[in-house]
Design an enzyme around this catalytic site. Structure first.
Site, PDB file in Angstrom:
ATOM      1  CG  HIS A  19      -2.622  -2.486  -9.785  1.00 22.23           C
ATOM      2  ND1 HIS A  19      -2.527  -3.575 -10.626  1.00 22.23           N
ATOM      3  CD2 HIS A  19      -1.386  -2.302  -9.262  1.00 22.23           C
ATOM      4  CE1 HIS A  19      -1.284  -4.042 -10.593  1.00 22.23           C
ATOM      5  NE2 HIS A  19      -0.571  -3.282  -9.767  1.00 22.23           N
ATOM      6  N   GLY A  71       5.459  -7.804 -13.022  1.00 20.42           N
ATOM      7  CA  GLY A  71       5.674  -9.227 -12.730  1.00 20.42           C
ATOM      8  C   GLY A  71       6.398 -10.001 -13.813  1.00 20.42           C
ATOM      9  CE  LYS A 106       1.339  -6.837  -7.708  1.00 20.77           C
ATOM     10  NZ  LYS A 106       1.561  -7.057  -9.107  1.00 20.77           N
ATOM     11  CD  GLU A 115       2.279  -0.340 -11.009  1.00 21.05           C
ATOM     12  OE1 GLU A 115       3.187  -0.762 -10.287  1.00 21.05           O
ATOM     13  OE2 GLU A 115       1.124  -0.807 -10.964  1.00 21.05           O
ATOM     14  CG  ASN A 133       0.432  -3.714  -4.883  1.00 18.25           C
ATOM     15  OD1 ASN A 133      -0.366  -4.259  -4.104  1.00 18.25           O
ATOM     16  ND2 ASN A 133       0.222  -3.659  -6.187  1.00 18.25           N
ATOM     17  CB  SER A 186       9.904  -6.031 -13.182  1.00 22.57           C
ATOM     18  OG  SER A 186       8.941  -6.948 -13.635  1.00 22.57           O
ATOM     19  CD  GLU A 212      -1.763  -7.263 -10.567  1.00 24.33           C
ATOM     20  OE1 GLU A 212      -2.061  -7.106  -9.371  1.00 24.33           O
ATOM     21  OE2 GLU A 212      -0.588  -7.495 -10.944  1.00 24.33           O
TER      22      GLU A 212
END
Ligand code: PGA
Length: 245
Positions: free
Chosen positions: A94, A169, A8, A163, A6, A206, A96
């Site tokens: 996701h 991250g 991003k 996730e 991914n 991560s 985000e």
């Protein structure tokens, strides 16, 4: 095992050069049961496809609109558009995007449209650190799955990506027992409520070449959704190698 890159909101045309190494790697490991899927930003999808169409790498997008074909939706891309330029997968839900206001019901509509368009869905779920602290993880996961997959048919075209938001991250990953427990819990729901015979659940958050060997030893994990570490070809190849060797 699935390995999803991914990217991003990173990458330009030059970043495609890094794919050469990955293509070479997949060509020399033909017999291994691995599936590599790259999800670059929309702007790179077409160039990516040209580069990988004759390889064993698959293409995915990072999101899409819920309207299946076209319409007055400024700035959006439909599932059919993605399919037509060579995407086989789409990441949906996701965290985000959820944090920007994407709702369970929008996610559900997107999943239905993607499946109807012939795309496979990488459906992301995960709890926040606050929810985890309050021991609400399984309640949150169950709600996200049931709402996201409400009345979804052909659920075998869906990969779940667990996730935890607090691990994306941050360098933090769940303890083995915790991850194993949550992965099993997700698989049970998919089997019982969605009649999936052999649900696939990936872990994301991560993942890097250093921690992947341990993560891959956890029973029930069918692959990884990799963010930061996937932008570097060597790191991504290392992640695959350490999992399969
Ligand atoms: P990360 O991202 O590997 O950089 O934590 C994972 C993701 O957001 O899918």
């Amino acid at each position: 095992m699935y390995f999803i890159a991914n990217w991003k909101m990173y990458g330009d045309l030059k970043s495609l050069n890094s794919l050469n190494k990955v293509i070479k790697f997949t060509n020399t490991n033909k017999r291994k049961k691995i599936k590599l899927i790259y999800c670059p930003p929309y702007t790179l999808l077409q160039a990516f496809y040209k580069k990988i169409k004759k390889t064993r790498i698959f293409l995915g997008a990072q999101n899409c609109h819920y309207e299946i074909s076209s319409g007055p939706f400024t700035g959006s891309i439909s599932p059919q558009m993605l399919k037509r330029i060579g995407s086989s997968y789409v990441i949906i839900g996701h965290s985000e995007n959820r944090s920007e206001g994407e709702t369970d019901s929008q996610i559900n509509k997107k999943i239905k449209s993607c499946i109807e368009s012939g795309l496979k869905v990488i459906f992301c779920i995960g709890e926040s650190s606050l929810q985890r602290g309050k021991k609400l993880t399984q309640k949150v996961l169950k709600k996200q799955i049931l709402k996201g997959l409400l009345k979804v048919r052909f659920s075998n075209n869906i990969l779940l990506a667990y996730e935890p938001i607090w691990s994306i991250g941050t360098g933090n990953v769940p303890k083995n027992y915790e991850l194993n427990k949550n992965i099993n819990f997700i698989k049970q729901i998919l089997k019982n409520k969605h009649k999936m015979k052999n649900p696939k659940v990936l872990y994301g958050g991560s993942v890097n070449p250093k921690n992947v060997k341990n993560l891959a030893s956890i029973e029930g994990i069918d692959g990884f959704l990799v963010g930061g570490a996937s932008q570097n070809a060597k790191n991504f190849i290392d992640i695959v190698k350490k999992t399969i060797i």
